[in-house]
Motif scaffolding. Structure first.
Motif, PDB file in Angstrom:
ATOM      1  N   LEU A 176      70.073  50.196 125.728  1.00 51.04           N
ATOM      2  CA  LEU A 176      69.244  49.910 126.901  1.00 51.04           C
ATOM      3  C   LEU A 176      69.291  51.066 127.904  1.00 51.04           C
ATOM      4  O   LEU A 176      68.267  51.437 128.486  1.00 51.04           O
ATOM      5  CB  LEU A 176      69.689  48.609 127.561  1.00 51.04           C
ATOM      6  N   ILE A 177      70.475  51.631 128.105  1.00 50.92           N
ATOM      7  CA  ILE A 177      70.606  52.762 129.026  1.00 50.92           C
ATOM      8  C   ILE A 177      69.834  53.965 128.488  1.00 50.92           C
ATOM      9  O   ILE A 177      69.139  54.659 129.244  1.00 50.92           O
ATOM     10  CB  ILE A 177      72.087  53.108 129.256  1.00 50.92           C
ATOM     11  N   LEU A 178      69.928  54.208 127.177  1.00 53.68           N
ATOM     12  CA  LEU A 178      69.193  55.320 126.582  1.00 53.68           C
ATOM     13  C   LEU A 178      67.688  55.133 126.748  1.00 53.68           C
ATOM     14  O   LEU A 178      66.974  56.070 127.108  1.00 53.68           O
ATOM     15  CB  LEU A 178      69.546  55.454 125.106  1.00 53.68           C
ATOM     16  N   MET A 179      67.199  53.918 126.533  1.00 57.95           N
ATOM     17  CA  MET A 179      65.773  53.659 126.718  1.00 57.95           C
ATOM     18  C   MET A 179      65.366  53.853 128.173  1.00 57.95           C
ATOM     19  O   MET A 179      64.307  54.414 128.462  1.00 57.95           O
ATOM     20  CB  MET A 179      65.424  52.244 126.253  1.00 57.95           C
ATOM     21  N   ALA A 180      66.202  53.415 129.116  1.00 54.71           N
ATOM     22  CA  ALA A 180      65.885  53.571 130.533  1.00 54.71           C
ATOM     23  C   ALA A 180      65.850  55.050 130.926  1.00 54.71           C
ATOM     24  O   ALA A 180      64.978  55.463 131.697  1.00 54.71           O
ATOM     25  CB  ALA A 180      66.914  52.818 131.379  1.00 54.71           C
ATOM     26  N   VAL A 181      66.764  55.837 130.385  1.00 47.86           N
ATOM     27  CA  VAL A 181      66.788  57.270 130.695  1.00 47.86           C
ATOM     28  C   VAL A 181      65.532  57.946 130.149  1.00 47.86           C
ATOM     29  O   VAL A 181      64.898  58.754 130.843  1.00 47.86           O
ATOM     30  CB  VAL A 181      68.067  57.923 130.130  1.00 47.86           C
ATOM     31  N   VAL A 182      65.154  57.618 128.921  1.00 46.29           N
ATOM     32  CA  VAL A 182      63.961  58.229 128.329  1.00 46.29           C
ATOM     33  C   VAL A 182      62.717  57.842 129.115  1.00 46.29           C
ATOM     34  O   VAL A 182      61.874  58.693 129.434  1.00 46.29           O
ATOM     35  CB  VAL A 182      63.830  57.836 126.839  1.00 46.29           C
ATOM     36  N   VAL A 183      62.584  56.569 129.462  1.00 45.70           N
ATOM     37  CA  VAL A 183      61.435  56.137 130.253  1.00 45.70           C
ATOM     38  C   VAL A 183      61.449  56.812 131.621  1.00 45.70           C
ATOM     39  O   VAL A 183      60.408  57.241 132.125  1.00 45.70           O
ATOM     40  CB  VAL A 183      61.413  54.597 130.385  1.00 45.70           C
ATOM     41  N   GLY A 184      62.613  56.935 132.229  1.00 43.36           N
ATOM     42  CA  GLY A 184      62.719  57.605 133.525  1.00 43.36           C
ATOM     43  C   GLY A 184      62.319  59.061 133.458  1.00 43.36           C
ATOM     44  O   GLY A 184      61.603  59.562 134.329  1.00 43.36           O
ATOM     45  N   VAL A 185      62.766  59.752 132.406  1.00 40.54           N
ATOM     46  CA  VAL A 185      62.412  61.166 132.259  1.00 40.54           C
ATOM     47  C   VAL A 185      60.917  61.317 132.023  1.00 40.54           C
ATOM     48  O   VAL A 185      60.288  62.240 132.542  1.00 40.54           O
ATOM     49  CB  VAL A 185      63.232  61.803 131.113  1.00 40.54           C
ATOM     50  N   LEU A 186      60.331  60.425 131.255  1.00 38.43           N
ATOM     51  CA  LEU A 186      58.906  60.518 130.987  1.00 38.43           C
ATOM     52  C   LEU A 186      58.053  60.122 132.192  1.00 38.43           C
ATOM     53  O   LEU A 186      56.979  60.675 132.395  1.00 38.43           O
ATOM     54  CB  LEU A 186      58.534  59.637 129.787  1.00 38.43           C
ATOM     55  N   CYS A 187      58.537  59.184 132.986  1.00 37.59           N
ATOM     56  CA  CYS A 187      57.755  58.701 134.123  1.00 37.59           C
ATOM     57  C   CYS A 187      58.042  59.451 135.417  1.00 37.59           C
ATOM     58  O   CYS A 187      57.278  59.322 136.377  1.00 37.59           O
ATOM     59  CB  CYS A 187      58.023  57.216 134.342  1.00 37.59           C
ATOM     60  N   ALA A 188      59.108  60.221 135.472  1.00 43.38           N
ATOM     61  CA  ALA A 188      59.476  60.916 136.704  1.00 43.38           C
ATOM     62  C   ALA A 188      58.370  61.824 137.230  1.00 43.38           C
ATOM     63  O   ALA A 188      58.096  61.806 138.441  1.00 43.38           O
ATOM     64  CB  ALA A 188      60.772  61.693 136.499  1.00 43.38           C
ATOM     65  N   PRO A 189      57.691  62.609 136.394  1.00 42.94           N
ATOM     66  CA  PRO A 189      56.615  63.441 136.944  1.00 42.94           C
ATOM     67  C   PRO A 189      55.479  62.618 137.546  1.00 42.94           C
ATOM     68  O   PRO A 189      54.921  62.995 138.580  1.00 42.94           O
ATOM     69  CB  PRO A 189      56.118  64.250 135.739  1.00 42.94           C
ATOM     70  N   LEU A 190      55.144  61.500 136.922  1.00 46.91           N
ATOM     71  CA  LEU A 190      54.090  60.642 137.482  1.00 46.91           C
ATOM     72  C   LEU A 190      54.511  60.035 138.813  1.00 46.91           C
ATOM     73  O   LEU A 190      53.724  59.995 139.763  1.00 46.91           O
ATOM     74  CB  LEU A 190      53.739  59.527 136.494  1.00 46.91           C
ATOM     75  N   ILE A 191      55.737  59.561 138.873  1.00 48.48           N
ATOM     76  CA  ILE A 191      56.239  58.970 140.115  1.00 48.48           C
ATOM     77  C   ILE A 191      56.251  60.026 141.217  1.00 48.48           C
ATOM     78  O   ILE A 191      55.828  59.766 142.341  1.00 48.48           O
ATOM     79  CB  ILE A 191      57.642  58.370 139.889  1.00 48.48           C
ATOM     80  N   TRP A 192      56.744  61.236 140.885  1.00 49.38           N
ATOM     81  CA  TRP A 192      56.771  62.315 141.868  1.00 49.38           C
ATOM     82  C   TRP A 192      55.357  62.644 142.336  1.00 49.38           C
ATOM     83  O   TRP A 192      55.125  62.829 143.532  1.00 49.38           O
ATOM     84  CB  TRP A 192      57.422  63.540 141.249  1.00 49.38           C
ATOM     85  N   PHE A 193      54.402  62.709 141.417  1.00 47.40           N
ATOM     86  CA  PHE A 193      53.027  63.047 141.783  1.00 47.40           C
ATOM     87  C   PHE A 193      52.434  62.018 142.730  1.00 47.40           C
ATOM     88  O   PHE A 193      51.817  62.369 143.733  1.00 47.40           O
ATOM     89  CB  PHE A 193      52.179  63.161 140.505  1.00 47.40           C
ATOM     90  N   PHE A 194      52.614  60.722 142.423  1.00 53.36           N
ATOM     91  CA  PHE A 194      52.013  59.695 143.275  1.00 53.36           C
ATOM     92  C   PHE A 194      52.730  59.548 144.616  1.00 53.36           C
ATOM     93  O   PHE A 194      52.107  59.201 145.614  1.00 53.36           O
ATOM     94  CB  PHE A 194      51.979  58.359 142.539  1.00 53.36           C
ATOM     95  N   LEU A 195      54.011  59.793 144.662  1.00 51.01           N
ATOM     96  CA  LEU A 195      54.736  59.702 145.934  1.00 51.01           C
ATOM     97  C   LEU A 195      54.475  60.920 146.811  1.00 51.01           C
ATOM     98  O   LEU A 195      54.591  60.839 148.036  1.00 51.01           O
ATOM     99  CB  LEU A 195      56.228  59.543 145.693  1.00 51.01           C
ATOM    100  N   LYS A 196      54.122  62.038 146.206  1.00 50.28           N
ATOM    101  CA  LYS A 196      53.865  63.249 146.974  1.00 50.28           C
ATOM    102  C   LYS A 196      52.536  63.143 147.734  1.00 50.28           C
ATOM    103  O   LYS A 196      52.391  63.666 148.816  1.00 50.28           O
ATOM    104  CB  LYS A 196      53.833  64.451 146.035  1.00 50.28           C
ATOM    105  N   HIS A 197      51.555  62.467 147.129  1.00 50.68           N
ATOM    106  CA  HIS A 197      50.235  62.392 147.746  1.00 50.68           C
ATOM    107  C   HIS A 197      50.097  61.139 148.500  1.00 50.68           C
ATOM    108  O   HIS A 197      50.075  60.220 148.701  1.00 50.68           O
ATOM    109  CB  HIS A 197      49.143  62.478 146.689  1.00 50.68           C
TER     110      HIS A 197
END
Length: 62
Positions: free
Chosen positions: A41-62
């Motif tokens: 579960l932790i491995l899946m959460a890390v992978v999802v976090g790494v994949l979604c981090a750029p999207l989250i950063w993009f939407f929070l920046k604007h």
């Protein structure tokens, strides 16, 4: 785009990880121990976090 990333130092580590994965038995989630379930579960959460981090950063920046 990926040309500027230098992954040359990760080759041996990725090969070792691949060999380890090839040796491990393939088990269903219900067959794992408690530690194995939490680890997966932790491995899946890390992978999802790494994949979604750029999207989250993009939407929070604007």
């Amino acid at each position: 785009m990926l040309n500027w990333l230098d992954f040359s130092g990760f080759g041996p580590a990725l090969a070792r990880f691949r060999r380890w994965l090839d040796k491990t038995p393939k088990r269903e989630f219900s067959e794992l121990s408690g530690r194995g379930r939490i680890g997966r579960l932790i491995l899946m959460a890390v992978v999802v976090g790494v994949l979604c981090a750029p999207l989250i950063w993009f939407f929070l920046k604007h």
